[in-house]
Design an enzyme around this catalytic site. Structure first.
Site, short mmCIF file in Angstrom:
data_model
loop_
_atom_site.label_atom_id
_atom_site.label_comp_id
_atom_site.label_asym_id
_atom_site.label_seq_id
_atom_site.Cartn_x
_atom_site.Cartn_y
_atom_site.Cartn_z
N HIS A 57 25.10 32.99 29.34
CA HIS A 57 26.51 33.36 29.49
C HIS A 57 26.76 34.35 30.64
CE1 HIS A 57 30.53 34.74 28.76
NE2 HIS A 57 30.10 35.93 28.40
N HIS A 81 27.53 42.48 31.77
CA HIS A 81 28.82 42.80 31.15
C HIS A 81 28.83 42.84 29.63
CE1 HIS A 81 29.65 38.40 30.75
NE2 HIS A 81 30.43 38.77 29.77
N GLU A 85 28.07 46.01 24.53
CA GLU A 85 28.76 45.58 23.32
C GLU A 85 27.82 44.87 22.33
OE1 GLU A 85 32.49 43.60 23.93
OE2 GLU A 85 32.83 43.45 21.79
N ASP A 86 26.90 44.09 22.87
CA ASP A 86 26.11 43.22 21.98
C ASP A 86 24.66 43.67 21.76
OD1 ASP A 86 28.35 41.70 21.87
OD2 ASP A 86 27.67 40.20 23.33
N ASP A 147 34.29 35.57 32.87
CA ASP A 147 33.73 35.59 31.52
C ASP A 147 34.51 34.62 30.62
OD1 ASP A 147 32.50 36.97 29.06
OD2 ASP A 147 34.61 37.52 28.82
N ASP A 268 53.52 15.91 44.41
CA ASP A 268 52.29 16.59 44.84
C ASP A 268 51.12 16.38 43.89
OD1 ASP A 268 53.34 18.08 42.80
OD2 ASP A 268 52.90 20.02 43.73
MN MN Z 1 31.10 37.83 27.92
#
Ligand code: MN
Length: 499
Positions: A57, A81, A85-86, A147, A268
């Site tokens: 990811h 990133h 958090e994880d 992301d 278009d």
């Molecule tokens: Mn992410």
């Protein structure tokens, strides 16, 4: 680069490093590798819902950004990133290893990730956080978009209810913000990836329509393009590329709905795109096209002289290109093209020699974000912010030439409050393009507005609330009125509001 961004699910770190090196000669490739190793170790044992190792990811997120040839430090932050958090690894450790700048970007993304609420509250919370992020560091938003694009591309792995929520959030919040930042490529990806989860039937329908037009017009467009190539060469007009481009699905969907699904009125779906070196070449190429084919009335648009509010610049024209076929052309310089695709992100973009492009002013985006933050702090009515932020915007000018960005339907009073609260409160009259007008006159794009103030004026008229369009004007008018009810009454007595 002028190709579309591809979400490559099997990108490798070696590919990423190769790409970064190719556009940034001085890039610290070791740093990119280090960030990858660091993130991979931190995410060890974690799997995505789809079953692949988690590191895929952040790697894909970075890979999406690298296709925009973006500054390497943003690539490093993208790789890291989700670490704080994880995983157990803290922001302090990231700062120690990768420096303050990278750690700050990662901190910004981490802050965006935590949403407490559900429903409407979540929507507002989400918007507020994004505006704060935008005001603090726009790079955070750029990483967040990449992301989200990767998450959308793997959405089928999530439970149905969550799929819908993520897709809707992307369509209603992420894509409009990307659009406001001029990031056409990201906006299109966010919308097209979310589209099938929100309107599955319409998605299939629009896809079929686009395919049939492509089948019908592609060969013809090729022929037209080769005619133009020949003619431009004969007249010594330099070109960088001439190609066909297909309209993004969701934007086609919106247009079809506006046109009551009359496909023949949408010109278009496939268009010719001409990219030239200089501004003058744009107009020269337009002249050649008009020499070859007759343009449709009212379809020549000069977004170079009058850019769209998000900064988009291009010449558009639609011509009868023979065989009863109507074709749209978009003509722009390479720089305009990159800004149309990447918008604000072009600020952190490298040219092919590895030099950073002269950045365009990003202050406007920060000001916009700051303004929206203020509005959201007072928010009561969700529809109002939708009008303010997502409605089509117009540019109006102060007599000195400063640009004021307003929603469609805005009046001189909105304009006045956007310059300054005091100008709004003391506003006593207005001139549009040197003509005296009433304060409820609707401003058109490109108008020059002069606000006439009266320093003795006690404050806004309650009547203005009947016609102002922006939340900012409403908030200030109400606040000032509330502040001194007495003064307000006096004001009405002295000066009847129906002027
Ligand atoms: Mn992410």
């Amino acid at each position: 680069m002028t190709n579309n961004i591809v979400v490559k699910q099997d990108a490798k770190i070696a590919d990423l490093i190769k790409m970064v090196k190719s556009y940034s000669k001085n890039a610290d490739a070791d740093m990119v590798q280090l960030a990858y190793d660091f993130a991979e170790k931190a995410h060890t044992g974690q799997l995505r819902k789809s079953g692949v190792p988690y590191i895929i990811h952040p790697l894909t997120t970075a890979h999406i950004l690298a296709q925009m040839e973006i500054e390497p430090s943003i690539i490093v932050a993208a790789l890291l990133h989700d670490v704080p958090e994880d995983t157990e690894i803290t922001l302090e450790e990231i700062e120690k290893n990768f420096g303050k700048d990278v750690a700050n970007m990662v901190r910004g993304i981490t802050k965006l990730g935590k949403l407490k609420y559900r429903g409407i509250e979540r929507y507002i919370e989400n918007l507020r956080k994004m505006f704060i992020a935008m005001a603090e560091d726009i790079r955070v938003m750029i990483i967040k978009f990449a992301d989200r694009i990767h998450n959308l591309s793997t959405l089928s792995a999530l439970p149905e209810k969550k799929r819908y929520r993520v897709a809707l959030e992307s369509l209603e919040i992420y894509a409009p913000i990307a659009n406001r930042l001029g990031m056409g490529e990201f906006k299109g990806l966010l919308e097209d990836l979310a589209f099938p989860y929100i309107f599955p039937k319409d998605y299939e329908k629009v896809k079929l329509i686009r395919e049939s037009v492509i089948t019908e017009k592609s060969a013809f467009l090729e022929k037209v393009i080769s005619t133009i190539k020949h003619e431009l060469k004969a007249f010594d007009i330099p070109t960088i590329s001439i190609s066909g481009r297909e309209k993004q699905l969701y934007s086609l969907y919106e247009k079809l709905m506006r046109k009551n699904w009359e496909v023949t009125n949408v010109y278009d779906i496939v268009a010719g795109r001409i990219i030239v070196p200089d501004l003058g070449d744009c107009y020269a190429a337009l002249g050649i096209i008009h020499k070859l084919w007759r343009p449709l009335k009212g379809r020549i648009k000069d977004y170079i002289a009058q850019p769209k509010p998000n900064g988009y610049q291009s010449l558009h024209t639609t011509v009868f290109a023979g065989e009863g076929k109507i074709i749209e052309f978009q003509i722009r310089t390479k720089k305009m093209h990159e800004e149309a695709e990447y918008g604000i992100a072009a600020h952190w973009h490298y040219d092919e020699k590895g030099h950073k492009l002269p950045s365009r002013d990003i202050k406007w985006a920060q000001e916009l974000a700051g303004m929206q933050k203020e509005i959201l702090n007072n928010i009561k009515d969700l529809e109002e912010i939708k009008v303010d932020f997502f409605k089509n915007r117009i540019f109006a000018f102060t007599p000195k030439g400063d640009v004021i960005d307003l929603p469609e339907g805005a009046t001189p009073v909105d304009f006045a409050y956007h310059i300054h609260t005091d100008i709004g409160n003391k506003c006593n009259g207005a001139k549009i393009n040197d003509q005296l007008v009433s304060l409820d006159t609707i401003i058109k794009g490109g108008d020059v507005i002069e606000i006439i103030t009266d320093k003795n004026r006690k404050g806004p008229s309650p009547d203005w609330l009947k016609f102002v369009k922006t939340h900012m004007a409403k908030v200030h008018i109400k606040a000032t009125l509330d502040k001194s009810r007495l003064a307000w009454f006096k004001n009405i007595i002295k000066k009847p509001p129906n002027r």
